[in-house]
Scaffold this active site. Structure first.
Site, PDB file in Angstrom:
ATOM      1  N   CYS A   1       0.828  -1.205   0.000  1.00  0.00           N
ATOM      2  CA  CYS A   1       0.000   0.000   0.000  1.00  0.00           C
ATOM      3  C   CYS A   1       0.865   1.258   0.000  1.00  0.00           C
ATOM      4  O   CYS A   1       2.022   1.236   0.457  1.00  0.00           O
ATOM      5  CB  CYS A   1      -0.877   0.040   1.249  1.00  0.00           C
ATOM      6  SG  CYS A   1      -2.174  -1.188   1.297  1.00  0.00           S
TER       7      CYS A   1
ATOM      8  N   GLU B   1       0.674   3.818   1.925  1.00  0.00           N
ATOM      9  CA  GLU B   1       1.051   4.240   3.282  1.00  0.00           C
ATOM     10  C   GLU B   1       2.283   3.494   3.765  1.00  0.00           C
ATOM     11  O   GLU B   1       3.215   4.077   4.332  1.00  0.00           O
ATOM     12  CB  GLU B   1      -0.104   3.968   4.267  1.00  0.00           C
ATOM     13  CG  GLU B   1      -1.396   4.701   3.935  1.00  0.00           C
ATOM     14  CD  GLU B   1      -2.320   3.917   3.005  1.00  0.00           C
ATOM     15  OE1 GLU B   1      -1.825   3.248   2.078  1.00  0.00           O
ATOM     16  OE2 GLU B   1      -3.541   3.984   3.224  1.00  0.00           O
TER      17      GLU B   1
ATOM     18  N   CYS C   1      -5.859   0.749   5.146  1.00  0.00           N
ATOM     19  CA  CYS C   1      -6.263  -0.629   5.481  1.00  0.00           C
ATOM     20  C   CYS C   1      -5.762  -0.988   6.884  1.00  0.00           C
ATOM     21  O   CYS C   1      -4.939  -0.284   7.475  1.00  0.00           O
ATOM     22  CB  CYS C   1      -5.727  -1.617   4.444  1.00  0.00           C
ATOM     23  SG  CYS C   1      -3.985  -2.066   4.674  1.00  0.00           S
TER      24      CYS C   1
ATOM     25  N   CYS D   1      -1.927  -1.323   7.341  1.00  0.00           N
ATOM     26  CA  CYS D   1      -1.224  -0.028   7.395  1.00  0.00           C
ATOM     27  C   CYS D   1      -1.458   0.666   8.731  1.00  0.00           C
ATOM     28  O   CYS D   1      -0.557   1.302   9.278  1.00  0.00           O
ATOM     29  CB  CYS D   1      -1.648   0.860   6.236  1.00  0.00           C
ATOM     30  SG  CYS D   1      -1.005   0.269   4.654  1.00  0.00           S
TER      31      CYS D   1
END
Ligand code: THU
Length: 142
Positions: free
Chosen positions: A57, A59, A94, A97
């Protein structure tokens, strides 16, 4: 030191990072801009993979970039995302993260900015403790 970087600067950096998203499978582009206590901004984008599960991801890309450059303390992260890069709704981090944030950030203070644009009223701000209540972190193992 505490930094004076504005949310608008972070939003711009996140949108710029989204432009580098590698997302040929979902076509969902995500960008993140992570503000370290040093004042530096670390950008990240999502990086997908043909085997799907190695996908990272935006992040976590930003966090891993920052930590690998020696940063350990963070103030805020801005996240933007959308299908083909269209900012039509807020993109929240998510669960994985959020857990990575919990490792390096004070949940009462770390700010998570979700944006659909850089104008006033186009972003929302949360603290990590709101998005990850009762989070398990390093202090639980101290
Ligand atoms: N994704 C992120 O990068 N961050 C989020 O907060 C949500 C999901 C990515 C992973 C994948 O590349 C795509 O968005 C669709 O799930």
């Amino acid at each position: 030191m505490f930094t004076t970087v504005t949310n608008q600067e972070l939003i711009r950096a996140a949108i710029e990072a989204m432009g580098r998203s590698y997302s040929p499978y979902s076509h969902f582009q995500v960008g993140a801009a992570l503000l370290a206590r040093s004042g530096k901004i670390y950008q990240g984008c999502n990086i997908e993979n043909a085997a799907y599960t190695p996908t990272n991801c935006a992040e976590r890309t930003a966090f891993f970039a920052a930590v690998s450059q020696g940063e350990r303390e963070f103030e805020a992260i801005c996240i933007v995302g959308g299908k083909e890069g269209r900012l039509e709704s807020y993109t929240a981090p998510c669960g994985v993260c959020r857990q990575v944030m919990m490792e390096f950030c004070n949940p009462e203070k770390f700010r998570i900015i979700l944006a659909v644009g850089e104008e006033e009223g186009q972003w929302k701000e949360y603290r990590l403790e709101e998005l990850l209540p009762l989070g398990f972190g390093p202090e639980n193992l101290a």
